[in-house]
Design a protein around this motif. Structure first.
Motif, mmCIF file in Angstrom:
data_model
loop_
_atom_site.group_PDB
_atom_site.id
_atom_site.type_symbol
_atom_site.label_atom_id
_atom_site.label_comp_id
_atom_site.label_asym_id
_atom_site.label_seq_id
_atom_site.Cartn_x
_atom_site.Cartn_y
_atom_site.Cartn_z
ATOM 1 N N ASN A 75 70.850 48.478 34.893
ATOM 2 C CA ASN A 75 71.331 47.120 35.112
ATOM 3 C C ASN A 75 70.987 46.317 33.863
ATOM 4 O OD1 ASN A 75 71.740 44.483 35.917
ATOM 5 N ND2 ASN A 75 70.832 44.777 37.948
ATOM 6 N N GLN B 100 76.120 45.237 35.987
ATOM 7 C CA GLN B 100 75.172 45.322 37.097
ATOM 8 C C GLN B 100 74.557 46.711 37.253
ATOM 9 O OE1 GLN B 100 78.424 45.369 37.263
ATOM 10 N NE2 GLN B 100 79.242 45.909 39.258
ATOM 11 N N LEU C 46 73.606 38.007 29.316
ATOM 12 C CA LEU C 46 73.845 38.259 30.735
ATOM 13 C C LEU C 46 72.693 37.730 31.575
ATOM 14 C CD1 LEU C 46 75.374 41.858 30.704
ATOM 15 C CD2 LEU C 46 76.528 39.713 31.249
ATOM 16 N N GLY C 47 71.558 37.503 30.950
ATOM 17 C CA GLY C 47 70.476 36.877 31.709
ATOM 18 C C GLY C 47 69.122 37.495 31.432
ATOM 19 N N GLY C 48 69.111 38.757 31.018
ATOM 20 C CA GLY C 48 67.830 39.429 30.859
ATOM 21 C C GLY C 48 67.287 39.420 29.438
ATOM 22 N N GLY C 49 68.074 38.911 28.505
ATOM 23 C CA GLY C 49 67.679 38.979 27.093
ATOM 24 C C GLY C 49 66.321 38.377 26.817
ATOM 25 N N ASN D 228 71.483 43.050 33.571
ATOM 26 C CA ASN D 228 71.269 41.643 33.914
ATOM 27 C C ASN D 228 69.791 41.323 34.119
ATOM 28 O OD1 ASN D 228 74.063 40.207 34.703
ATOM 29 N ND2 ASN D 228 74.163 42.389 35.151
ATOM 30 N N ASP D 229 69.021 42.334 34.456
ATOM 31 C CA ASP D 229 67.639 42.028 34.848
ATOM 32 C C ASP D 229 66.714 42.022 33.633
ATOM 33 O OD1 ASP D 229 67.262 44.658 34.235
ATOM 34 O OD2 ASP D 229 67.173 45.350 36.313
ATOM 35 N N ASP D 230 65.438 41.867 33.901
ATOM 36 C CA ASP D 230 64.473 41.747 32.796
ATOM 37 C C ASP D 230 63.750 43.062 32.524
ATOM 38 O OD1 ASP D 230 63.230 41.751 35.206
ATOM 39 O OD2 ASP D 230 61.823 40.120 34.759
ATOM 40 N N VAL E 80 70.459 39.484 41.039
ATOM 41 C CA VAL E 80 69.708 40.419 40.203
ATOM 42 C C VAL E 80 68.251 40.382 40.642
ATOM 43 C CG1 VAL E 80 68.978 40.952 37.864
ATOM 44 C CG2 VAL E 80 71.259 40.037 38.266
ATOM 45 N N ARG F 214 67.322 36.598 40.942
ATOM 46 C CA ARG F 214 68.012 35.629 40.117
ATOM 47 C C ARG F 214 69.494 35.593 40.491
ATOM 48 N NH1 ARG F 214 67.859 37.512 34.528
ATOM 49 N NH2 ARG F 214 69.988 38.124 34.981
#
Lengths: 288, 516
Positions: A137, A130, A284-287, A139-141, B411, B419
């Protein structure tokens, strides 16, 4: 031997000592207790023969079994490695996208990546990736150096502002501390940067700041402040701020030009582990 | 109080000794043809001490109705214990084929047609509640019938005492041998008794493990020595506990270790059946001389046979006491004597406290099984049983859990949208692989991503193998202008379109602060 002194009330022998008229009964230990006690002595003698026991000047007695806990651990570690060898070999050969599309390989990589992340990355990026002020972070984009599997793998391998000759390198000048810009100019450019995300209304300051920005910042951050991943220059028009997004935060970053260091993990971690980490971080989510 | 002492060895050839010299004795016969036993109620209330060494008890083997009932109960219960793990049950290919199985490795509990997952452990709670209320009801009706006939401690102790009787001889032989010096015969008898005990204990411990793994497979690996050391360790543990509890500690377990004698005090009342010495018939007691009239005296000839038969070391004539497990062996012992002296049976029998008082007052004895207490217990038993039956027969074969990421809590993306990540677990309790539809309701979702699934359109199609859980990571994004509160409810629904079964689970979508 003196005559046995027997307590007349209990009929038990006493120790023969007397303190202010008080005598202590010499009650024998229970037989079961004695039995166990003698058994442990016999056991100990056997143990000395069979197991490592006595320290010597240069070493110790090894015992008949030649048992060693260090050897046990080494063997257990070796067995663990052996059980992972096949998957590790596949991980070594497979490309990053192949890993992501093969459920078995993905599971293996995710497990290894998660463990490696906890051991190596969590101290700065947080256990859930995080981040924190100054630590991105994951996780983000938002990606300073790119968020594809390959980009992430490369960033982990070479690090940022680190020792590798290929390390990702960028330096935001300390415009205030090094006297490059005057205080008023920094105030103006701060207003301009705020206006990029629609958060400043001081039209005059923005106009002045725009000039300062064009002279000093566009080279890296681009004309509209959208950043440039080639230099690791962050986007100044979005809602994400590595060092905080308030007026004071932005101003202080222009003054000090802070930039963190990410270690060069290539050489410290095996290429397979870095692959696994890239896949894990990507998931993690941002890839991208 | 030093009265005349009886030497144990003289039981069969009676002789009365005072200061070591034989004297003419008043009566060693309780009645004609009935010898008076010197058995003492070692555990009677009068003999209670704070610290007391165990006084060995040598119960006399009796014959009679209740002994027969106890043999039958023992045979049935032991058969259940040993045979149940070997009952097969077809649950389809790849599934466990054992009717009763606690499969710890795969986290399943099978009981014939019921299969319980760990998260449904409340069914086990229900089962325990049923067992408890059942025990209450049985106690209110028949007193300590559990202690006397069904408790494993009683069953195995009974078996162990029988083995002792077979090998070492009857009560008087055992007492005599305990006083004798060690001889080869005595040692041989003792050793073979302990050997048989250990064998029974081994068979007990060895059977227990079959409830936890496929019995035929385990039996094969057990014999060939290929089972895991843990299994052998558990056999050893249960062998040890069986041997020591049933062989060495026996009545001590019931008196000092078991909470049930204390609990039952609250469960019984004056109308619960218990093994009772009918004082109104027995007193005043005393030896009966040949030809003496039975008028103006009780039927009890003080032969002490009830004490000699008691495995708990008490005298039933002292009344209801916590040591009494209501095994009814004293009834058989007494009835045998009553037959010899020509008196009607039943001086000791199943009776109630209230009846003792009623008869003392000259009223008729009565047995009331329908009482407020038993009605309440029976109603509770039915209610809990019905609830369990209904919930078992209507439980869904599909389940869904949604666990929201807490690290990070949420996030914020570059465009200001937020998100949240959720770990969803889709449970298929059915026997076939199934495809479920997952839908999500609540916030206005701008994007959804399910890691490991290519197309993430809602409702998402999720295939789950039979009797398995599939875990997926779901990422849900909500645009900033749709976030009017810091936290809003979100509901995940899983449905089986084929049979229309569905299950919902609620969670929250967190954005920290309103962003619109």
């Amino acid at each position: 031997m003196s005559k046995k002194d027997v307590d007349q009330h209990s009929g038990t022998e006493t120790t023969g000592h007397e303190w202010d008229g008080i005598r202590e009964l010499n009650t024998p230990l229970p037989r079961w207790w004695l039995g166990i006690f003698y058994a442990t002595i016999v056991w100990a003698v056997g143990y000395w023969v069979v197991m490592p026991a006595w320290p010597l000047v240069n070493g110790y007695t090894h015992g008949v079994l030649n048992h060693s806990q260090r050897a046990d651990v080494a063997k257990a570690v070796e067995m663990l490695k052996a059980s992972r060898r096949a998957s590790e070999a596949r991980l070594s050969k497979a490309g990053l996208t192949t890993i992501q599309n093969d459920p078995d390989l993905l599971q293996f990589a995710m497990a290894e990546g998660k463990a490696a992340f906890g051991d190596n990355c969590a101290p700065c990026h947080g256990s859930g990736g995080q981040g924190h002020k100054g630590y991105p972070n994951l996780n983000d984009d938002v990606w300073l150096w790119g968020g594809t599997l390959g980009d992430i793998q490369h960033t982990i391998t070479v690090g940022v502002r680190s020792v590798s000759p290929d390390t990702r390198q960028s330096q935001m000048p300390a415009f205030g501390r090094d006297g490059i810009l005057k205080d008023a100019q920094i105030g103006d450019v701060t207003e301009f940067v705020l206006s990029l995300s629609g958060r400043s209304a001081d039209a005059k300051a923005i106009a002045r700041g725009k000039k300062v920005f064009a002279d000093n910042c566009v080279a890296c951050h681009g004309e509209r402040g959208l950043g440039n991943r080639a230099f690791g220059a962050p986007n100044l028009a979005d809602r994400d701020w590595l060092y905080g997004g308030t007026r004071e935060d932005i101003r202080s970053q222009i003054e000090l030009g802070r930039g963190g260091v990410m270690p060069t993990w290539g050489g410290r971690l095996s290429p397979e582990t870095i692959k696994a980490l890239a896949v894990y971080v990507h998931s993690l989510g941002g890839g991208e | 109080m030093q009265g005349p002492k009886l030497r144990v060895s003289d039981v069969n050839a009676p002789q009365f000794l005072v200061s070591g010299k034989p004297v003419p004795m008043p009566s060693l016969m309780a009645a004609e043809g009935v010898a008076r036993s010197d058995a003492q109620a070692t555990n009677s209330a009068a003999a209670r001490r704070f610290y007391k060494s165990r006084v060995p008890i040598y119960p006399k083997l009796v014959h009679g109705t209740f002994r027969k009932v106890k043999w039958a109960a023992m045979a049935v219960l032991l058969a259940i214990y040993y045979l149940v793990p070997w009952i097969r049950w077809d649950r389809g290919p790849g599934a466990a084929g054992q009717a009763v199985l606690v499969d710890l490795a795969h986290e399943r509990f099978y009981f014939f047609f019921i299969e319980i997952w760990p998260q449904e452990v409340y069914y086990v709670t229900g089962l325990l509640i049923l067992a408890a209320i059942g025990l209450f009801l049985a106690t209110a009706l028949f007193g300590r019938i559990w202690c006397g006939y069904a408790c494993p401690q009683t069953v195995w102790t009974d078996l162990f005492i029988y083995v002792e009787d077979l090998i070492e001889g009857d009560r008087s032989a055992r007492i005599r041998s305990s006083k004798e010096p060690r001889t080869a015969t005595k040692i041989a008898k003792r050793a073979s008794k302990h050997a048989v005990w250990l064998l029974i204990a081994l068979a007990t411990g060895g059977a227990w493990i079959f409830y936890f793994a496929d019995a035929p497979t385990l039996a094969r690996s057990l014999v060939t020595g290929e089972s895991s050391p843990i299994i052998y360790a558990f056999i050893g543990l249960f062998t040890f506990t069986t041997y020591s509890l049933a062989g060495l500690m026996r009545e001590q377990v019931c008196i000092y270790m078991c909470p049930w004698p204390r609990i039952q005090a609250a469960m019984t009342d004056a109308e619960a059946l218990s093994v009772t010495y009918r004082t109104d018939r027995g007193e005043p007691r005393g030896p009966h001389k040949k030809g003496q009239s039975w008028e103006s005296r009780g039927s009890c000839i003080d032969c002490n046979q009830c004490v000699a038969a008691c495995p708990m070391g008490i005298d039933i004539r002292d009344g209801l006491q916590l040591e009494c497990i209501n095994c009814a062996l004293c009834i058989d012992a007494c009835d045998e004597v009553l037959l010899k002296i020509g008196q009607p049976k039943g001086l000791i029998g199943y009776d109630t406290d209230l009846n003792l008082q009623r008869r003392a007052k000259g009223e008729k004895a009565r047995f009331r099984f329908v009482r407020p207490r038993t009605i309440v217990y029976a109603a509770l038993l039915l209610a809990v049983g019905a609830v369990m039956l209904v919930s078992l027969s209507t439980r869904a074969t599909v389940g869904l859990d949604a666990i929201r990421d807490r690290n990070p809590n949420f996030v914020v993306l570059a465009d200001g949208s937020v998100r949240n990540g959720y770990m969803i677990k889709v449970l298929n309790r059915g026997a076939e692989p199934r495809t479920f539809l997952i839908s999500i309701e609540g916030p206005k979702i701008s994007a959804v991503r399910i890691i490991g699934l290519d197309d993430a359109k809602l409702p998402a199609r999720i295939a789950v193998e039979a009797d398995k859980v599939r875990t997926l990571r779901v990422l849900i994004t909500v645009a900033g202008h749709d976030l009017h509160t810091g936290s809003q409810e979100i509901e995940f629904t899983v449905a089986d379109p084929k049979i229309g079964e569905r299950h919902e689970t609620a969670s929250v979508f967190v954005s920290g602060e309103p962003r619109s």
